[in-house]
Design a protein around this motif. Structure first.
Motif, PDB file in Angstrom:
ATOM      1  N   THR A   1      88.335  15.756  43.748  1.00  0.00           N
ATOM      2  CA  THR A   1      88.898  14.592  44.871  1.00  0.00           C
ATOM      3  C   THR A   1      87.707  14.427  45.660  1.00  0.00           C
TER       4      THR A   1
ATOM      5  N   SER B   1      94.214  14.292  51.941  1.00  0.00           N
ATOM      6  CA  SER B   1      92.954  13.997  51.455  1.00  0.00           C
ATOM      7  C   SER B   1      92.825  12.476  50.922  1.00  0.00           C
ATOM      8  N   ASP B   2      93.684  11.721  51.419  1.00  0.00           N
ATOM      9  CA  ASP B   2      93.654  10.118  51.265  1.00  0.00           C
ATOM     10  C   ASP B   2      92.717   9.664  52.451  1.00  0.00           C
ATOM     11  N   ARG B   3      92.830  10.317  53.472  1.00  0.00           N
ATOM     12  CA  ARG B   3      92.319   9.813  54.669  1.00  0.00           C
ATOM     13  C   ARG B   3      90.492  10.536  54.659  1.00  0.00           C
ATOM     14  N   CYS B   4      90.466  11.796  54.360  1.00  0.00           N
ATOM     15  CA  CYS B   4      89.381  12.448  54.427  1.00  0.00           C
ATOM     16  C   CYS B   4      88.193  11.762  53.821  1.00  0.00           C
TER      17      CYS B   4
ATOM     18  N   THR C   1      87.131  15.618  48.425  1.00  0.00           N
ATOM     19  CA  THR C   1      87.280  15.759  49.771  1.00  0.00           C
ATOM     20  C   THR C   1      87.490  16.987  50.217  1.00  0.00           C
TER      21      THR C   1
END
Lengths: 393, 161
Positions: free
Chosen positions: B59, B35-38, B61
């Motif tokens: 989030t 979810s940090d990259r999405c 994401t």
């Protein structure tokens, strides 16, 4: 196993918002108008110059606005740089994220090259217009024609990449049978050209050019694009009419089970046939009445824009309401906020602002096929574009 | 009740479409999202034929069932398996021929069903004794457009087959 079952299907929200429709609409107008500007701008056909002027205005403005709508459809727009930090060559969206910026830069440079001689001719104009012309034209040296052709050819090549990726991105999605057909990408392109020809008809009237040559050329393009669209739609139908599964079977099931899809299919079919018939009538009408008939071309232009936009709305939004794993159709009401009405109106508002700003500061009406300021008619600098804008309203 | 979770497909259509490789298949076969990259493009949400993915409102994401990977790593069972009072949900290592899941798959091989096998996604969630009408999209008539729970919140749509 034959007993009746009752099932409760959860509601699933749509994943792509109307921003996607706006992007697909704007980018289709962009690549199609680029090709309509090309005969004069790149291939040096003088008879197409009035069309090329309007087409380039349409092309640059849609090219500037389209990526804004695309970014807005991301739920994390500030992470757009991840596209470049973690590119994935297996994803058409990733391929598109590499082609799109190159294409946008190509269109901007091409427009600048095409408008530069006219800007140079306006360097001595009074007030803000002259200041902007001096600043934008970047000096006196002439613009080499070869450079226009080179950038033009490169941008045309990139535009085919945009046509390919926007179509493939949607058509490869097996999970939505209505999208999963090879006939979808060519249909995007054909309806894109219908809408682009329509946009130029409308601009021809709104900008006060009222060129009969432009009207005739655009009606011919629209007729050809309508024929291609009809052919593609017919091939799609025949391709799958006997299949139990797939795109056509899913479409027939939707039309059978939903009154809304029935009216959509009827409206789409009727609008297409009426548009084709009307364009054919205008082009084949008696020569004596042609100027009067052509003067109504802008109405067909509005219908054509409607066709191009609605096709994208039905494909991208309505198809998302077809349940793929449970029964029936999900209800979708367009929200009022930025993921709905506000986004749609906002995109068009931004587009209008871009057109008006260019109309204010760029003498696009005197654009040439490249070359030097000597190509500009001597009367041109006497008509500051601000005045032109007011006159044509 | 037909539980519909992420099928953790062997050939997951959500993975190749991700433009930033935020979603991937772990060595053990579990499909997860970083979810940090999405970027929240929702391409995977549209690419999943099982409606197993969604955009997490908090989030922004893509999110999905993770087979409770965090619980598995702590030696616990996924929450849905743990809480099923009938013991109807079974999870295990299919690569271990001695595991309960491997033995059950061998025993019921002919009766096992997966959802939408024609999509060639090779789902890793198997159903035993499922009504065959759910294998593909059920063809049903809508009965009520909105079904509300006791708090007036919409639960979904009701259909009759």
């Amino acid at each position: 196993m034959n007993s009746a079952i009752e099932l409760l299907a959860p509601r699933f929200d749509i994943a792509w918002y109307p921003w996607a429709v706006q992007y697909f609409f704007m980018i289709a107008l962009s690549y199609a108008t680029l090709w309509l500007a090309a005969p004069a701008l790149v291939f040096g056909r003088p008879r197409w110059l009035p069309t090329a002027r309007l087409a380039l205005l349409a092309c640059l403005t849609t090219t500037l606005v389209a990526p804004v709508a695309l970014l807005a459809d991301l739920h994390q727009p500030l992470r757009f740089w991840h596209f470049y930090a973690y590119a994935n060559s297996h994803s058409w969206m990733s391929v598109g994220s590499l082609v799109l910026p190159l294409y946008v830069v190509g269109v901007i440079v091409l427009s600048w090259l095409a408008w530069r001689p006219a800007l140079q001719a306006h360097r001595q104009a009074p007030g803000l217009g002259g200041l902007v012309a001096r600043w934008l034209s970047l000096g006196e040296p002439p613009t080499p024609r070869a450079l226009v052709v080179l950038v033009g050819l490169g941008t045309l090549a990139l535009s085919t990449g945009i046509m390919l990726y926007t179509g493939a991105e949607v058509a490869i999605v097996k999970a939505r049978p209505l999208w999963h057909t090879v006939w979808l990408p060519p249909m995007f392109v054909a309806t894109g050209f219908i809408a682009a020809a329509g946009l130029i008809l409308v601009l021809n009237r709104l900008a006060g050019e009222r060129s009969t040559a432009v009207n005739r050329q655009m009606l011919k393009v629209m007729l050809g694009a309508c024929l291609v669209a009809g052919l593609v739609a017919g091939s799609w139908l025949l391709d799958g009419i006997n299949a139990n599964a797939g795109s056509v079977a899913a479409a027939l099931a939707s039309v059978r089970d939903s009154a809304e899809w029935r009216s959509t299919a009827l409206w789409g079919g009727l609008t297409g046939v009426v548009l084709f018939g009307a364009v054919l009538y205008l082009l084949t009408g008696p020569a004596s009445r042609r100027p009067t008939l052509y003067a109504w071309g802008w109405v067909l232009g509005l219908v054509a824009l409607h066709v191009g936009w609605m096709f994208r709305w039905v494909v991208l939004m309505d198809v998302q309401t077809v349940a793929r794993h449970s029964a029936g159709f999900h209800h979708y009401g367009i929200p009022a906020g930025s993921s709905g009405i506000l986004g749609i109106v906002g995109t068009f508002g931004l587009w209008l602002a871009a057109i008006l700003l260019i109309d204010l500061f760029v003498p696009w009406r005197q654009a040439t096929q490249g070359g030097s300021t000597a190509d500009i008619s001597p009367a041109a600098p006497d008509h500051p574009d601000v005045e032109g804008a007011l006159r044509h309203g | 009740m037909l539980p519909r979770l992420c099928n953790h497909c062997e050939n997951p259509p959500c993975v190749p479409v991700c433009p930033v490789e935020a979603t991937f298949q772990r060595q053990d076969g579990i499909v997860v999202v970083d979810s940090d990259r999405c970027v929240g493009c929702a391409y995977c949400v549209n690419a999943c034929p099982y409606d197993a993915r969604f955009i997490n409102e908090r989030t922004q994401t893509a999110d999905k069932c993770t087979f409770c990977a965090h619980r598995l790593e702590a030696g616990l069972l996924p929450a849905c398996v743990e809480s099923c009072v009938g013991g109807a949900r079974i999870i295990g290592d299919m690569r271990d021929p001695e595991s309960q899941i491997s033995r059950m798959i061998a025993e019921h091989r002919d009766a096992l069903m997966v959802l939408q096998p024609e999509k060639n996604t090779l789902p890793q969630v198997f159903y035993l004794g499922m009504d065959e009408r759910f294998v593909t999209r059920p063809d049903a008539e809508p009965v009520a457009l909105e079904v509300l729970d006791p708090h007036g919140q919409e639960m979904g749509y009701e259909f009759r087959h």
